[in-house]
Design a protein around this motif. Structure first.
Motif, PDB file in Angstrom:
ATOM      1  N   GLU A   1       0.824  -1.211   0.000  1.00 27.96           N
ATOM      2  CA  GLU A   1       0.000   0.000   0.000  1.00 27.96           C
ATOM      3  C   GLU A   1       0.861   1.265   0.000  1.00 27.96           C
ATOM      4  O   GLU A   1       0.530   2.245  -0.681  1.00 27.96           O
ATOM      5  CB  GLU A   1      -0.948  -0.025   1.196  1.00 27.96           C
ATOM      6  N   ASP A   2       1.971   1.238   0.737  1.00 25.37           N
ATOM      7  CA  ASP A   2       2.905   2.374   0.698  1.00 25.37           C
ATOM      8  C   ASP A   2       3.349   2.655  -0.733  1.00 25.37           C
ATOM      9  O   ASP A   2       3.334   3.804  -1.194  1.00 25.37           O
ATOM     10  CB  ASP A   2       4.174   2.064   1.509  1.00 25.37           C
ATOM     11  N   LEU A   3       3.781   1.602  -1.408  1.00 25.68           N
ATOM     12  CA  LEU A   3       4.297   1.776  -2.768  1.00 25.68           C
ATOM     13  C   LEU A   3       3.239   2.272  -3.730  1.00 25.68           C
ATOM     14  O   LEU A   3       3.498   3.149  -4.561  1.00 25.68           O
ATOM     15  CB  LEU A   3       4.874   0.453  -3.286  1.00 25.68           C
TER      16      LEU A   3
ATOM     17  N   SER B   1       7.434   2.927   3.770  1.00 22.61           N
ATOM     18  CA  SER B   1       7.723   3.666   5.004  1.00 22.61           C
ATOM     19  C   SER B   1       8.918   3.052   5.726  1.00 22.61           C
ATOM     20  O   SER B   1       9.247   1.877   5.525  1.00 22.61           O
ATOM     21  CB  SER B   1       6.507   3.645   5.933  1.00 22.61           C
ATOM     22  N   ASP B   2       9.557   3.831   6.582  1.00 19.69           N
ATOM     23  CA  ASP B   2      10.708   3.326   7.332  1.00 19.69           C
ATOM     24  C   ASP B   2      10.347   2.096   8.167  1.00 19.69           C
ATOM     25  O   ASP B   2      11.093   1.116   8.195  1.00 19.69           O
ATOM     26  CB  ASP B   2      11.267   4.418   8.255  1.00 19.69           C
ATOM     27  N   ALA B   3       9.202   2.154   8.846  1.00 22.14           N
ATOM     28  CA  ALA B   3       8.811   1.028   9.710  1.00 22.14           C
ATOM     29  C   ALA B   3       8.589  -0.242   8.894  1.00 22.14           C
ATOM     30  O   ALA B   3       9.053  -1.333   9.270  1.00 22.14           O
ATOM     31  CB  ALA B   3       7.551   1.383  10.500  1.00 22.14           C
TER      32      ALA B   3
ATOM     33  N   PHE C   1      10.457  -7.530  -4.592  1.00 21.74           N
ATOM     34  CA  PHE C   1       9.199  -6.980  -4.080  1.00 21.74           C
ATOM     35  C   PHE C   1       8.910  -5.611  -4.699  1.00 21.74           C
ATOM     36  O   PHE C   1       7.803  -5.369  -5.198  1.00 21.74           O
ATOM     37  CB  PHE C   1       9.251  -6.872  -2.551  1.00 21.74           C
ATOM     38  N   LEU C   2       9.875  -4.722  -4.680  1.00 14.82           N
ATOM     39  CA  LEU C   2       9.668  -3.367  -5.204  1.00 14.82           C
ATOM     40  C   LEU C   2       9.301  -3.403  -6.689  1.00 14.82           C
ATOM     41  O   LEU C   2       8.372  -2.714  -7.128  1.00 14.82           O
ATOM     42  CB  LEU C   2      10.920  -2.521  -4.989  1.00 14.82           C
ATOM     43  N   PHE C   3      10.020  -4.222  -7.453  1.00 14.26           N
ATOM     44  CA  PHE C   3       9.734  -4.309  -8.886  1.00 14.26           C
ATOM     45  C   PHE C   3       8.419  -5.036  -9.163  1.00 14.26           C
ATOM     46  O   PHE C   3       7.729  -4.727 -10.137  1.00 14.26           O
ATOM     47  CB  PHE C   3      10.894  -4.969  -9.635  1.00 14.26           C
ATOM     48  N   THR C   4       8.043  -5.995  -8.317  1.00 13.09           N
ATOM     49  CA  THR C   4       6.759  -6.688  -8.496  1.00 13.09           C
ATOM     50  C   THR C   4       5.606  -5.709  -8.344  1.00 13.09           C
ATOM     51  O   THR C   4       4.715  -5.637  -9.195  1.00 13.09           O
ATOM     52  CB  THR C   4       6.624  -7.850  -7.492  1.00 13.09           C
TER      53      THR C   4
END
Length: 195
Positions: free
Chosen positions: A132-134, A141-143, A160-163
């Protein structure tokens, strides 16, 4: 049964218009997630531009078949992305993908409700929140970053980021072109809901 979708804004490439370049594009998907890639409405839409579709498909094939993420966590990220971007076709097609990988259909309702649903483990909740952040802020988020890093290595973080990024892009393309759901996906929407 739900009503069929309106006609696509960008209709699928017709079989009689397939070229060698089009068939080569479909060929890279054959034997993978799609049994009959040349009948898939999304791939037949992408096939209007085989050079672009080929370039993009390398990333998408990696995400679906060579990712370092555990399958359930990958599918949670993809399906939560589909739900919050209201990518109906993508949500339903990944219900099928999740079933193919043996994941329980008990997770579909909780994925619609989000991270607070008691179905999920604490780490799965973090995957949902980071997704959801992305999607919403384009930054984890940092947390949530720290919680992911406690479980995942650098490759998994990048996968994960690229997915999520890949599927945000696909959501925009699919919603804009209007890929029409086949009867099997309409039946899944009737049973499990759709955004």
């Amino acid at each position: 049964m739900l009503r069929k979708d309106p006609p696509a804004r960008l209709p699928q490439v017709r079989e009689e218009d397939f070229t060698d370049e089009t068939r080569a594009f479909f060929g890279q998907w054959t034997g993978g997630v799609f049994k009959d890639a040349d009948t898939n409405p999304v791939l037949r839409t992408f096939a209007h531009h085989p050079a672009l579709a080929n370039a993009f498909s390398q990333l998408n094939v990696h995400v679906l078949s060579a990712s370092t993420l555990p399958v359930k966590e990958r599918q949670i990220a993809i399906m939560r992305t589909a739900w919050i971007t209201k990518a109906t076709y993508m949500w339903l097609s990944h219900l099928n993908t999740s079933r193919l990988y043996g994941l329980s259909d008990e997770m579909y309702g909780p994925l619609q409700r989000g991270a607070d649903d008691p179905y999920f483990t604490e780490f799965e909740r973090t995957v949902i929140r980071a997704t959801e952040d992305l999607v919403r802020d384009h930054e984890v988020s940092d947390a949530n970053w720290q919680a992911l890093r406690a479980e995942w290595n650098e490759r998994q973080m990048l996968d994960f980021l690229f997915t999520v990024g890949c599927y945000v892009m696909i959501a925009g393309v699919m919603r804009s072109t209007g890929a029409e759901r086949q009867d099997d996906l309409l039946a899944l929407a009737e049973k499990y809901g759709a955004p």
